[in-house]
Write a protein that holds these residues in place. Sequence first.
Motif, PDB file in Angstrom:
ATOM      1  N   GLY A 293       9.751 -10.439  -6.378  1.00  0.00           N
ATOM      2  CA  GLY A 293      10.198 -10.400  -5.393  1.00  0.00           C
ATOM      3  C   GLY A 293      10.459 -11.419  -3.955  1.00  0.00           C
ATOM      4  N   LEU A 294      10.535 -12.230  -4.500  1.00  0.00           N
ATOM      5  CA  LEU A 294      10.947 -13.853  -3.509  1.00  0.00           C
ATOM      6  C   LEU A 294      12.521 -13.033  -3.200  1.00  0.00           C
ATOM      7  N   ALA A 295      12.740 -12.871  -4.280  1.00  0.00           N
ATOM      8  CA  ALA A 295      14.662 -13.186  -4.370  1.00  0.00           C
ATOM      9  C   ALA A 295      14.909 -11.729  -3.595  1.00  0.00           C
ATOM     10  N   ILE A 296      14.025 -10.585  -4.023  1.00  0.00           N
ATOM     11  CA  ILE A 296      14.628  -9.437  -3.481  1.00  0.00           C
ATOM     12  C   ILE A 296      14.524  -9.387  -2.063  1.00  0.00           C
ATOM     13  N   ALA A 297      13.367 -10.271  -1.589  1.00  0.00           N
ATOM     14  CA  ALA A 297      12.769 -10.031  -0.052  1.00  0.00           C
ATOM     15  C   ALA A 297      13.736 -11.207   0.909  1.00  0.00           C
ATOM     16  N   GLY A 298      14.147 -11.923  -0.171  1.00  0.00           N
ATOM     17  CA  GLY A 298      14.806 -12.583   1.092  1.00  0.00           C
ATOM     18  C   GLY A 298      16.553 -12.225   1.248  1.00  0.00           C
TER      19      GLY A 298
ATOM     20  N   ILE B 137      12.494  -2.661  -8.959  1.00  0.00           N
ATOM     21  CA  ILE B 137      13.723  -1.337  -8.891  1.00  0.00           C
ATOM     22  C   ILE B 137      13.198  -1.289  -7.337  1.00  0.00           C
ATOM     23  N   ILE B 138      12.033  -0.802  -7.451  1.00  0.00           N
ATOM     24  CA  ILE B 138      10.857  -0.011  -6.082  1.00  0.00           C
ATOM     25  C   ILE B 138      10.946  -1.010  -5.322  1.00  0.00           C
ATOM     26  N   VAL B 139      10.945  -1.885  -5.509  1.00  0.00           N
ATOM     27  CA  VAL B 139      10.799  -2.452  -3.965  1.00  0.00           C
ATOM     28  C   VAL B 139      12.300  -3.121  -3.644  1.00  0.00           C
ATOM     29  N   ALA B 140      13.524  -3.514  -4.193  1.00  0.00           N
ATOM     30  CA  ALA B 140      14.097  -3.646  -3.868  1.00  0.00           C
ATOM     31  C   ALA B 140      15.006  -2.008  -3.092  1.00  0.00           C
ATOM     32  N   GLY B 141      14.834  -0.787  -3.564  1.00  0.00           N
ATOM     33  CA  GLY B 141      15.150   0.665  -3.073  1.00  0.00           C
ATOM     34  C   GLY B 141      14.328   0.796  -2.000  1.00  0.00           C
ATOM     35  N   ARG B 142      13.409   0.567  -1.607  1.00  0.00           N
ATOM     36  CA  ARG B 142      12.051   0.412  -1.138  1.00  0.00           C
ATOM     37  C   ARG B 142      12.116  -0.642   0.169  1.00  0.00           C
ATOM     38  N   THR B 143      11.996  -1.514  -0.334  1.00  0.00           N
ATOM     39  CA  THR B 143      11.423  -2.526   0.456  1.00  0.00           C
ATOM     40  C   THR B 143      12.671  -3.533   0.588  1.00  0.00           C
TER      41      THR B 143
ATOM     42  N   LEU C  47       1.109  -0.865  -0.103  1.00  0.00           N
ATOM     43  CA  LEU C  47      -0.475  -0.073   0.060  1.00  0.00           C
ATOM     44  C   LEU C  47       0.661   1.137  -0.174  1.00  0.00           C
ATOM     45  N   ARG C  48       2.258   1.288   0.431  1.00  0.00           N
ATOM     46  CA  ARG C  48       2.650   2.529   1.050  1.00  0.00           C
ATOM     47  C   ARG C  48       3.576   2.708  -0.156  1.00  0.00           C
ATOM     48  N   ALA C  49       3.276   1.563  -1.381  1.00  0.00           N
ATOM     49  CA  ALA C  49       4.212   1.556  -2.468  1.00  0.00           C
ATOM     50  C   ALA C  49       3.348   2.031  -3.534  1.00  0.00           C
ATOM     51  N   PHE C  50       2.392   2.260  -3.367  1.00  0.00           N
ATOM     52  CA  PHE C  50       1.285   2.903  -4.570  1.00  0.00           C
ATOM     53  C   PHE C  50       1.615   4.166  -5.026  1.00  0.00           C
ATOM     54  N   PRO C  51       1.555   5.206  -4.385  1.00  0.00           N
ATOM     55  CA  PRO C  51       1.917   6.360  -4.993  1.00  0.00           C
ATOM     56  C   PRO C  51       3.375   6.275  -5.926  1.00  0.00           C
ATOM     57  N   LEU C  52       4.685   6.355  -5.105  1.00  0.00           N
ATOM     58  CA  LEU C  52       5.100   6.117  -6.153  1.00  0.00           C
ATOM     59  C   LEU C  52       5.588   4.990  -7.442  1.00  0.00           C
ATOM     60  N   THR C  53       4.798   3.596  -7.768  1.00  0.00           N
ATOM     61  CA  THR C  53       4.277   2.998  -8.363  1.00  0.00           C
ATOM     62  C   THR C  53       3.602   3.451  -9.256  1.00  0.00           C
TER      63      THR C  53
ATOM     64  N   VAL D 133      20.019  -3.970  -1.670  1.00  0.00           N
ATOM     65  CA  VAL D 133      19.670  -2.900  -2.548  1.00  0.00           C
ATOM     66  C   VAL D 133      20.729  -3.787  -3.756  1.00  0.00           C
ATOM     67  N   VAL D 134      21.786  -3.687  -3.822  1.00  0.00           N
ATOM     68  CA  VAL D 134      22.869  -4.000  -4.628  1.00  0.00           C
ATOM     69  C   VAL D 134      22.681  -5.691  -4.768  1.00  0.00           C
ATOM     70  N   GLY D 135      22.453  -6.684  -4.081  1.00  0.00           N
ATOM     71  CA  GLY D 135      21.881  -7.817  -4.775  1.00  0.00           C
ATOM     72  C   GLY D 135      21.222  -8.103  -4.952  1.00  0.00           C
ATOM     73  N   GLY D 136      19.655  -7.322  -5.200  1.00  0.00           N
ATOM     74  CA  GLY D 136      18.413  -7.687  -4.995  1.00  0.00           C
ATOM     75  C   GLY D 136      17.944  -6.725  -6.861  1.00  0.00           C
TER      76      GLY D 136
END
Length: 382
Positions: free
Chosen positions: A330-335, A228-234, A175-181, A359-362
């Motif tokens: 998303g699974l790879a970035i979160a892991g 990229i958004i999820v890697a930078g934010r989440t 939800l909090r990433a919706f505006p940027l997305t 961030v770099v690894g994601g």
Amino acid sequence: MPPEGQDIAARAAAREDGNAGMERRADGTLALSGRLDADGAAALWPRVMRGVEAGAQDGAPPAIDLAGITMLDTAGAVLVLDLAGPETRIEGAGEAERAVLDRTRDALAEAPPPVPPKPMPWLAWLGAMVFAAGRSIRDGTAFIGQCLVTALGLLRRPRNLRAADLLRQLDEVGLRAFPLTLLLGVLIGVILAFQSAIPLRRYGGEMFVPQLVGIVLLRELGPLIAAIIVAGRTGSAFAAELGTMTVNEEVDALRIMGIDSMAMLVLPRLIATLVAMPILALLVNLSGLVGMAVVMTGQNFPLISITNTLMQWLTLRDLLGGLFKAAVFGLAIAGIGCRAGLSAGRGPRAVGDAATAAVVGGIIATVVLDGLFAVLFSRLGI
């Protein structure tokens, strides 16, 4: 005035104004005068070093005369001890000056300066790099195995996954990433439409811009932008949060209390990112198509024509393939973010290094996986 008289006058002036001075006598004795504090030692040090280099063939002076000094602190004591050799006598020092010299000598003996490491030969450097890469692969494989075992354990004990944590992570990731997305999706659609229309206009092919932008968004750019958004934010947020808990030994406390840290800290983040990533990719696709439609309608293309072109050329397979890639990204970035946080060190830079690694690894994992999917989809004819 003869040279001897000039030296005597210089030493007298040094005593009067407090400036540090140095004189080398005929017998090789170094006579120091004035205030040998931090300022005096700093001002005298270049001259002392030049004198040492000039008389290097004579070795250390036989004696150092401190009768002319008016003040001595640890900085001056370091200068004196640096000048003195193992057989050098220190003369003219009072009781207070000798005490400072003894304390400084003991401190230097207890804490010698670190020896700079010798550069490794290229073969040793290559072996160290291979060993580090192998250890990283081993740790990553072990982390994946722990996640799988914990996820399978939830089938027997689903209460180990707390719904409150999962909903909180869904709010953070989705939800909090919706505006940027939405913002980035619209901008990407506008840019793609403009940049595609410029070369196609030369050949009268502007009518193909909607299908070009639609296919690129659904198959490639939508999942990539969302990743990229999820890697930078989440991903960085996961690494920073778990890294802070690791530095504060909260993760160790959970293990001591018998609480499965993987089920409590990692799985909610993995599941939330797995669920939210396809939704974010879909938002990028829709907002990008809206941005493209705005550009094309501004160039006198009717909206119904744009809609018909998209419906004719875009298929459900394109959409589902992109959403599937987004879920894997998303699974790879979160892991990677969770592993970077849980493996953080204990120093003051540990949290920052963990966030950077996440961030770099994601992003690297996203690009590598996208290349693998491109080859796989091409072989399968998708």
